[in-house]
Design a protein around this motif. Structure first.
Motif, PDB file in Angstrom:
ATOM      1  N   ARG A 107       0.817  -1.208   0.000  1.00  0.00           N
ATOM      2  CA  ARG A 107       0.000   0.000   0.000  1.00  0.00           C
ATOM      3  C   ARG A 107       0.852   1.261   0.000  1.00  0.00           C
ATOM      4  N   THR A 108       1.945   1.251   0.737  1.00  0.00           N
ATOM      5  CA  THR A 108       2.787   2.441   0.796  1.00  0.00           C
ATOM      6  C   THR A 108       3.645   2.591  -0.458  1.00  0.00           C
ATOM      7  N   LEU A 109       4.379   1.553  -0.819  1.00  0.00           N
ATOM      8  CA  LEU A 109       5.259   1.654  -1.981  1.00  0.00           C
ATOM      9  C   LEU A 109       4.463   1.717  -3.279  1.00  0.00           C
ATOM     10  N   GLY A 110       3.515   0.800  -3.442  1.00  0.00           N
ATOM     11  CA  GLY A 110       2.711   0.821  -4.653  1.00  0.00           C
ATOM     12  C   GLY A 110       1.808   2.040  -4.722  1.00  0.00           C
ATOM     13  N   GLY A 111       1.149   2.359  -3.611  1.00  0.00           N
ATOM     14  CA  GLY A 111       0.256   3.503  -3.595  1.00  0.00           C
ATOM     15  C   GLY A 111       0.990   4.815  -3.787  1.00  0.00           C
ATOM     16  N   GLY A 112       2.186   4.946  -3.182  1.00  0.00           N
ATOM     17  CA  GLY A 112       2.962   6.161  -3.363  1.00  0.00           C
ATOM     18  C   GLY A 112       3.410   6.352  -4.804  1.00  0.00           C
ATOM     19  N   ALA A 113       3.863   5.267  -5.445  1.00  0.00           N
ATOM     20  CA  ALA A 113       4.260   5.356  -6.850  1.00  0.00           C
ATOM     21  C   ALA A 113       3.068   5.721  -7.734  1.00  0.00           C
ATOM     22  N   LEU A 114       1.892   5.181  -7.412  1.00  0.00           N
ATOM     23  CA  LEU A 114       0.690   5.554  -8.160  1.00  0.00           C
ATOM     24  C   LEU A 114       0.381   7.035  -7.999  1.00  0.00           C
ATOM     25  N   ALA A 115       0.576   7.566  -6.788  1.00  0.00           N
ATOM     26  CA  ALA A 115       0.338   8.989  -6.554  1.00  0.00           C
ATOM     27  C   ALA A 115       1.307   9.845  -7.368  1.00  0.00           C
ATOM     28  N   VAL A 116       2.563   9.410  -7.458  1.00  0.00           N
ATOM     29  CA  VAL A 116       3.524  10.139  -8.285  1.00  0.00           C
ATOM     30  C   VAL A 116       3.072  10.141  -9.747  1.00  0.00           C
ATOM     31  N   GLY A 117       2.608   8.986 -10.229  1.00  0.00           N
ATOM     32  CA  GLY A 117       2.101   8.940 -11.587  1.00  0.00           C
ATOM     33  C   GLY A 117       0.895   9.837 -11.778  1.00  0.00           C
ATOM     34  N   ALA A 118       0.000   9.872 -10.786  1.00  0.00           N
ATOM     35  CA  ALA A 118      -1.185  10.728 -10.872  1.00  0.00           C
ATOM     36  C   ALA A 118      -0.802  12.203 -10.892  1.00  0.00           C
ATOM     37  N   VAL A 218       5.081  10.447 -20.477  1.00  0.00           N
ATOM     38  CA  VAL A 218       6.005   9.322 -20.242  1.00  0.00           C
ATOM     39  C   VAL A 218       6.177   9.075 -18.749  1.00  0.00           C
ATOM     40  N   ALA A 219       6.374  10.154 -17.983  1.00  0.00           N
ATOM     41  CA  ALA A 219       6.566  10.007 -16.539  1.00  0.00           C
ATOM     42  C   ALA A 219       5.321   9.431 -15.872  1.00  0.00           C
ATOM     43  N   ALA A 220       4.138   9.841 -16.332  1.00  0.00           N
ATOM     44  CA  ALA A 220       2.898   9.304 -15.770  1.00  0.00           C
ATOM     45  C   ALA A 220       2.784   7.809 -16.042  1.00  0.00           C
ATOM     46  N   ALA A 221       3.118   7.404 -17.259  1.00  0.00           N
ATOM     47  CA  ALA A 221       3.054   5.979 -17.597  1.00  0.00           C
ATOM     48  C   ALA A 221       4.012   5.161 -16.742  1.00  0.00           C
ATOM     49  N   ILE A 222       5.215   5.694 -16.512  1.00  0.00           N
ATOM     50  CA  ILE A 222       6.197   4.978 -15.697  1.00  0.00           C
ATOM     51  C   ILE A 222       5.751   4.925 -14.239  1.00  0.00           C
ATOM     52  N   GLY A 223       5.272   6.056 -13.702  1.00  0.00           N
ATOM     53  CA  GLY A 223       4.829   6.077 -12.314  1.00  0.00           C
ATOM     54  C   GLY A 223       3.651   5.154 -12.074  1.00  0.00           C
ATOM     55  N   LEU A 224       2.638   5.233 -12.927  1.00  0.00           N
ATOM     56  CA  LEU A 224       1.462   4.383 -12.765  1.00  0.00           C
ATOM     57  C   LEU A 224       1.815   2.915 -12.997  1.00  0.00           C
ATOM     58  N   GLY A 225       2.632   2.657 -14.026  1.00  0.00           N
ATOM     59  CA  GLY A 225       3.008   1.273 -14.314  1.00  0.00           C
ATOM     60  C   GLY A 225       3.812   0.645 -13.188  1.00  0.00           C
ATOM     61  N   SER A 226       4.783   1.380 -12.652  1.00  0.00           N
ATOM     62  CA  SER A 226       5.586   0.836 -11.552  1.00  0.00           C
ATOM     63  C   SER A 226       4.748   0.666 -10.301  1.00  0.00           C
ATOM     64  N   GLY A 227       3.786   1.570 -10.075  1.00  0.00           N
ATOM     65  CA  GLY A 227       2.910   1.429  -8.921  1.00  0.00           C
ATOM     66  C   GLY A 227       2.044   0.175  -9.004  1.00  0.00           C
ATOM     67  N   ILE A 228       1.466  -0.062 -10.164  1.00  0.00           N
ATOM     68  CA  ILE A 228       0.626  -1.252 -10.353  1.00  0.00           C
ATOM     69  C   ILE A 228       1.460  -2.525 -10.196  1.00  0.00           C
ATOM     70  N   LEU A 229       2.653  -2.525 -10.809  1.00  0.00           N
ATOM     71  CA  LEU A 229       3.510  -3.710 -10.714  1.00  0.00           C
ATOM     72  C   LEU A 229       3.971  -3.941  -9.277  1.00  0.00           C
ATOM     73  N   ALA A 230       4.317  -2.859  -8.570  1.00  0.00           N
ATOM     74  CA  ALA A 230       4.732  -3.009  -7.169  1.00  0.00           C
ATOM     75  C   ALA A 230       3.585  -3.531  -6.310  1.00  0.00           C
ATOM     76  N   LEU A 231       2.376  -3.065  -6.570  1.00  0.00           N
ATOM     77  CA  LEU A 231       1.223  -3.579  -5.830  1.00  0.00           C
ATOM     78  C   LEU A 231       1.081  -5.087  -6.000  1.00  0.00           C
ATOM     79  N   ARG A 232       1.264  -5.560  -7.222  1.00  0.00           N
ATOM     80  CA  ARG A 232       1.106  -6.985  -7.498  1.00  0.00           C
ATOM     81  C   ARG A 232       2.235  -7.800  -6.870  1.00  0.00           C
ATOM     82  N   LEU A 233       3.464  -7.288  -6.943  1.00  0.00           N
ATOM     83  CA  LEU A 233       4.597  -8.041  -6.434  1.00  0.00           C
ATOM     84  C   LEU A 233       4.662  -8.038  -4.909  1.00  0.00           C
TER      85      LEU A 233
END
Length: 244
Positions: A107-118, A218-233
């Motif tokens: 929630r913290t790592l994945g959610g934070g990365a998603l917030a950066v993408g947002a 590009v930065a939004a795609a990377i932030g959102l993508g890394s957040g989603i992947l981190a949530l899953r992992l």
């Protein structure tokens, strides 16, 4: 733009990385045990570390260019605008740091990365007629997202590894973060140059705004993508159900 030096640099880096991995796999006392990379939690930590730092801070140099050469701000005014992001970062870390350590890592790592993408998505609103105020909401949100990830990243990395390798895991996460920043400056800077010089618009302000739009996409795609992947992992597996 001559891309040959950049391509050569990436090629040399790839060769050095391959040699490093070979040495780690065959050495009797590796710096980073290869078995760590077979752990989902460790990989999720690295993904979040690289993704949030790249998407959150990699665009700052080109944002500075736009604020000064496009929006016409002075160097001091540009610094004050950009300072909005670290203020949001430190405020989030200071206010919510203790609470964040009690939340699950996904929630913290994945959610934070998603917030950066947002936050980068919010900055897509910039246009040829925009002023510096168009960046403020996105800078605040990216700062908050980074402030969520940063306090818990070392402990999340250490908990993802055996106790004997916890220090190495924390160092690897910090290395991934710095790698994300270096790649972010290089990649997003190249995107900015490519799109700001081929915008077809009139005036430096419009050209730079066009380049920044591509950078934030590009930065939004990377932030959102890394957040989603981190949530899953990082999400703990569901406990196996016992047969009735």
């Amino acid at each position: 733009m001559d891309l040959r030096p950049a391509v050569l640099g990436f090629a040399v880096g790839a060769v050095m990385l391959a040699l490093f991995l070979l040495a780690e796999r065959t050495g009797s006392n590796p710096m980073i045990a290869p078995a760590l990379f077979r752990k989902r939690e460790f990989n999720g930590t690295l993904v979040a570390a690289m993704g949030y730092y790249l998407a959150g801070f990699g665009a700052l140099p080109v944002i500075s260019l736009w604020l000064q050469d496009g929006a016409g701000l002075s160097a001091l005014s540009t610094a004050l605008v950009i300072t909005v992001q670290p203020v949001a970062f430190f405020a989030t870390s200071a206010v919510a740091g203790s609470m964040l350590h009690r939340l699950p890592a996904h929630r913290t790592l994945g959610g934070g990365a998603l917030a950066v993408g947002a936050g980068n998505v919010l900055m897509l609103a910039i246009g040829a007629g925009s002023s510096w105020t168009a960046l403020i909401p996105g800078l605040v949100v990216t700062g908050v997202g980074a402030g969520i990830v940063s306090p818990v990243l070392p402990s999340a990395a250490m908990s993802a590894a055996p106790a004997s390798q916890s220090g190495v895991a924390s160092a690897a996460a910090n290395c991934a973060r710095q790698l994300g920043l270096a790649l972010g400056i290089a990649v997003l800077g190249s995107v900015f140059h490519r799109f700001s010089t081929t915008s077809g618009g009139t005036g430096l302000h419009a050209a730079y705004a066009h380049g920044l739009t591509a950078v934030f996409a590009v930065a939004a795609a990377i932030g959102l993508g890394s957040g989603i992947l981190a949530l899953r992992l990082l999400k703990p597996p569901r406990p196996a159900t016992q047969p009735a």
